[in-house]
Every structure is written in structure tokens, then in C-alpha cells.
Design a protein around this motif. Structure first.
Motif, PDB file in Angstrom:
ATOM      1  N   VAL A   1       1.032  -1.236   0.041  1.00 55.52           N
ATOM      2  CA  VAL A   1       0.019  -0.021  -0.054  1.00 55.52           C
ATOM      3  C   VAL A   1       0.796   1.218  -0.131  1.00 55.52           C
ATOM      4  O   VAL A   1       1.836   1.250   0.907  1.00 55.52           O
ATOM      5  CB  VAL A   1      -1.071  -0.355   1.022  1.00 55.52           C
TER       6      VAL A   1
ATOM      7  N   THR B   1      -7.140  -1.610   3.401  1.00 55.18           N
ATOM      8  CA  THR B   1      -6.788  -1.168   2.010  1.00 55.18           C
ATOM      9  C   THR B   1      -6.045  -2.395   1.328  1.00 55.18           C
ATOM     10  O   THR B   1      -5.188  -2.941   1.871  1.00 55.18           O
ATOM     11  CB  THR B   1      -5.851   0.148   1.639  1.00 55.18           C
TER      12      THR B   1
ATOM     13  N   GLY C   1      -3.252  -0.356  -3.402  1.00 61.31           N
ATOM     14  CA  GLY C   1      -4.009   0.899  -2.949  1.00 61.31           C
ATOM     15  C   GLY C   1      -3.183   1.965  -2.121  1.00 61.31           C
ATOM     16  O   GLY C   1      -1.824   1.815  -2.402  1.00 61.31           O
TER      17      GLY C   1
ATOM     18  N   VAL D   1      -2.952   5.403   0.611  1.00 68.68           N
ATOM     19  CA  VAL D   1      -3.398   5.957   1.902  1.00 68.68           C
ATOM     20  C   VAL D   1      -2.864   7.541   2.110  1.00 68.68           C
ATOM     21  O   VAL D   1      -1.621   7.692   1.722  1.00 68.68           O
ATOM     22  CB  VAL D   1      -2.965   5.254   3.057  1.00 68.68           C
TER      23      VAL D   1
ATOM     24  N   ASP E   1      -8.359   6.439   2.290  1.00 65.59           N
ATOM     25  CA  ASP E   1      -7.769   5.282   1.828  1.00 65.59           C
ATOM     26  C   ASP E   1      -8.690   4.999   0.607  1.00 65.59           C
ATOM     27  O   ASP E   1      -9.502   5.377   0.294  1.00 65.59           O
ATOM     28  CB  ASP E   1      -7.572   4.161   2.727  1.00 65.59           C
ATOM     29  N   THR E   2      -8.105   3.946  -0.289  1.00 65.64           N
ATOM     30  CA  THR E   2      -8.923   3.441  -1.143  1.00 65.64           C
ATOM     31  C   THR E   2      -9.592   1.850  -0.867  1.00 65.64           C
ATOM     32  O   THR E   2      -9.476   1.060  -1.987  1.00 65.64           O
ATOM     33  CB  THR E   2      -8.127   3.308  -2.481  1.00 65.64           C
ATOM     34  N   GLY E   3      -9.826   1.730   0.180  1.00 67.40           N
ATOM     35  CA  GLY E   3     -10.427   0.247   0.440  1.00 67.40           C
ATOM     36  C   GLY E   3     -11.668   0.290   0.293  1.00 67.40           C
ATOM     37  O   GLY E   3     -12.160   0.678  -0.674  1.00 67.40           O
TER      38      GLY E   3
ATOM     39  N   GLY F   1     -13.081   4.044  -0.939  1.00 65.96           N
ATOM     40  CA  GLY F   1     -12.366   3.844   0.071  1.00 65.96           C
ATOM     41  C   GLY F   1     -13.043   4.811   1.530  1.00 65.96           C
ATOM     42  O   GLY F   1     -14.312   5.009   1.233  1.00 65.96           O
TER      43      GLY F   1
END
Length: 403
Positions: free
Chosen positions: A274, A309, A313, A315, A332-334, A392
Motif C-alpha cells: 500500500v 486497503t 491501494g 493512503v 484510503d482506497t479500501g 475508500g
């Protein structure tokens, strides 16, 4: 009571003086004697009603009102009859005055009964409402027909009911939180303790080789560290919620602090694949905060974001001034947070979505501790609404800007 007796004596003296001027000596004696006798009888009757009321024998308020009217009207009628018989030249005049007094007395009784009925209605409303509250009812409001002292009493009772309802709701919420806390702590303690017991038994029985023993010891150290972190979080959360705060506030340059924190978390992020970076403007002013506690919040939020994530991805930690405050955001891109979980993510031990089964790492205290620290600084923490099409989660908190 002494003032009442003095006032009555003053009125009697005034009546005697007027009678002496208008009707002479004999009439004065008759007037004083009649008024004194009737006044004494009225006071005795009133005291009797008071005593009967104190012993519970006076009956309802409507009957007591009737007694009060009778004590006023009856002596007046008796006085007119006696004075008319002894002093009036014409008996017809005395009869006419007596008839007028009787008529007025009847009107007074009817009016008194109507007033007593209205007052009794309000008294019964207050009584029935308080009885219902005593039975456990809380969704009620006591209403009265008047805006007098009984109305004020009803409003005071309604305020008491609302306060009682709020206190009971807070107590129920506290009890539920306590039960949830005990259940969550029990779960998060049972798993590592069970593992520690099994590993300790295996090491103590000498049934494993040296390499396996070292591996078991490393695993035991991991569980011990997790237990220590959980206990530390619990202790800090309890102190923060109790207001037991003993830290100093200073001017904190956020660009430097955010950069250091992101650099410290980059190793953990790289292990998971990540990307983590900071986006803080050069001209951003300092915040008024405790640097260690603020960094603890950033560690919690960034670690939580990395955990949720997926690989490849990212953060991002951002900061910007807003009015007299500074807002910091960790995005984040979770997978994001489901709508039903958004209102509870800052509660202790709450883990929604895939973490609800409590199979992943962490005790669920990171966001709760972060919220307590931010609020102790006079700020707030929340989940902003995500932009359409942006995946996210975003967690944003505010701090007061340094003067």
C-alpha cells in the motif's frame, strides 16, 4: 395567625366606633357583642376544619371549599338576623337583607363548587400523572386547565419526568455499553490467553525441539504484546472518558509531524503493498495540541486505513486550515464503510463489516481512543460523505489552530 387576630380586633374596634357615632351606646354594645361572638365562632369553625384536614377527616377539597363558603356566609346571615331582631325598627328590612344575604350565599356556594371542580380536575391530573410515573410510565405529559400554581406544579412534574426519562435512557445506554465492553474484552482476552496456555504447555513439556521452542516463544511474545497494547488502550480510554487528562498543549508544526508519522508507517504499508503519502501545504500554520497524543491519533488512523486497503491501494494524509481550526484527513482506497456502520465506528470495540466476526487483528479501540483524544483537545472527529465514484474511507478530525 397572630396578625390575623390583630386585624380582626382592629376591624371590631372600627365597627364599634362607627356604631357609637351612628346608633348610640346600646346599639354599640349589641353590635360589638354580636360581632365578637360570631367572629369567635367562625375562627373556631375554621380551626376545626384545619384540624380535621390534618387528621384526614375533612373529605375532598370540594367539601373543604363548601365549608369555607359556609363559614363566611353563615356568620354574616346570623349577624344580620340577630341585629335585625334587636335593633331594627322594621322587621321587613331585616327580612329583606337576610334574603339578599341568602341569595348571595347560594351564588357563592355555586361559584365555589365550580372553582373547586376546576381545581380538583387539575389536582387529579397531577396525582394520576405522578402515579403513572411511579408505575414506570415515561411517555406522558401532565396537563392542567389553569396557569396558576397548579399549572406550575404540573410543569415542574413534566420537567422531572423528562429528566428521569433522560437519566434512565443514559443509564440503559451505559449498561448496554458496559455489557458490550465486557463481552468484547472477554473475547479479545480469551483468544491470546488460550494460545499462550497451549504454547506454554508445549514449551514446558519438552516435546518440541529448540527451533520450534523459539518459534513458540516468538508467538508468545506477539500475544503478550497484543495483550499489553489492549490493556494500555483500555487504560488510556478510561482516563480520557473520565477527564483524567494531564498533558501540556503547545504549538505543533503539522507538516513536520504528519511527515514523521507517515515515514514511520511506510514500512508497514510497504509490506502490504500500500502506498502512503502526505499532502500538507507548506504555509499551513501550527495547531495547538499535544504532539505525542496527536501522533497517536495519526498512527491509529493510518494503521487502520492500511489494514483495510488492498494491495496496490493508497493512503493519503491531508491537512488544511478551516476558519480558526485545522482539519486533518486520512483517506484510503479500501472498500469503505457500510452505511449502517458509519454511526458506530467510533465506539469502543465496534467492528463492522468483515471485522464483525473479530477474526482480524486489532481490538477495535483505535478509533474510540482517537475520538477521545481529539475531543479532549476541543476538536471533533467524523466521517465525511465520500465523493461519488471515489472508493475508500475518509476520516477527518479538527484541532484548534495555534494563536
Amino acid at each position: 395567625m397572630r396578625r390575623l387576630y390583630g386585624f380582626s380586633a382592629l376591624i371590631l374596634a372600627a365597627a364599634a366606633a362607627i356604631a357609637a357615632v351612628t346608633i348610640g351606646g346600646h346599639g354599640t354594645l349589641v353590635t360589638v357583642a354580636v360581632l365578637a361572638a360570631i367572629g369567635a365562632a367562625s375562627l373556631i369553625a375554621a380551626q376545626s376544619v384545619v384540624l380535621a384536614r390534618s387528621h384526614g377527616r375533612a373529605g375532598p377539597l370540594s367539601r373543604q371549599f363548601a365549608f369555607a363558603v359556609a363559614i363566611v356566609v353563615a356568620p354574616l346571615l346570623l349577624a344580620l338576623v340577630v341585629i335585625g331582631v334587636l335593633m331594627f325598627v322594621s322587621g321587613h328590612d331585616a327580612e329583606l337583607v337576610a334574603l339578599i344575604v341568602v341569595f348571595v350565599g347560594v351564588i357563592a356556594v355555586v361559584a365555589g363548587q365550580r372553582l373547586a371542580a376546576a381545581i380538583m380536575h387539575d389536582v387529579e391530573s397531577v396525582r394520576d400523572g405522578l402515579v403513572a410515573v411511579g408505575r414506570g410510565e415515561r411517555e406522558l405529559r401532565i396537563a392542567t386547565t389553569g396557569r396558576d400554581e397548579l399549572g406550575e406544579l404540573a410543569e415542574a412534574a413534566n420537567a422531572m419526568i423528562e429528566q428521569l426519562q433522560a437519566e434512565e435512557a443514559a443509564r440503559d445506554q451505559s449498561d448496554a455499553a458496559r455489557r458490550g465492553l465486557v463481552a468484547a474484552v472477554s473475547h479479545d482476552l480469551r483468544t491470546p490467553i488460550t494460545s499462550l496456555r497451549l504454547l506454554a504447555d508445549a514449551v514446558g513439556d519438552d516435546i518440541v525441539d529448540e527451533q520450534t521452542r523459539r518459534s513458540y516463544l516468538d508467538r508468545m511474545r506477539t500475544h503478550i504484546d497484543a495483550l499489553g497494547a489492549l490493556i494500555d488502550d483500555l487504560f488510556e480510554l478510561s482516563r480520557l472518558e473520565a477527564g483524567d487528562i494531564r498533558w501540556s498543549l503547545e504549538r505543533v508544526p503539522l507538516r513536520e509531524l504528519v511527515g514523521e508519522t507517515v515515514a514511520a508507517m511506510r514500512v508497514q504499508a510497504d509490506l502490504k503493498g500500500v502506498a502512503v503519502r502526505a499532502e500538507v501545504p507548506l504555509e499551513l500554520g501550527p495547531a495547538r495540541a499535544n504532539p505525542e497524543k496527536l501522533q497517536r491519533v495519526l498512527f491509529n488512523l493510518i494503521q487502520n486505513a492500511i489494514r483495510h486497503t488492498p494491495a496496490d491501494g493508497s493512503v493519503v494524509v491531508r491537512a488544511e486550515p478551516v476558519a480558526d481550526r485545522i482539519e486533518i484527513e486520512v483517506a484510503d482506497t479500501g472498500d469503505g464503510i457500510a452505511a449502517p456502520d458509519r454511526e458506530q465506528v467510533f465506539e469502543a470495540f465496534y467492528r463492522g463489516g468483515a471485522d464483525a466476526s473479530r477474526t482480524t487483528g486489532g481490538a477495535g479501540l483505535g478509533l474510540a481512543v482517537s475520538r477521545a483524544i481529539v475531543e479532549a483537545h476541543g476538536g471533533k472527529i467524523w466521517l465525511p460523505e465520500s465523493t461519488a465514484g471515489t472508493p475508500g474511507t475518509r476520516v477527518r478530525f479538527s484541532l484548534p489552530a495555534a494563536a
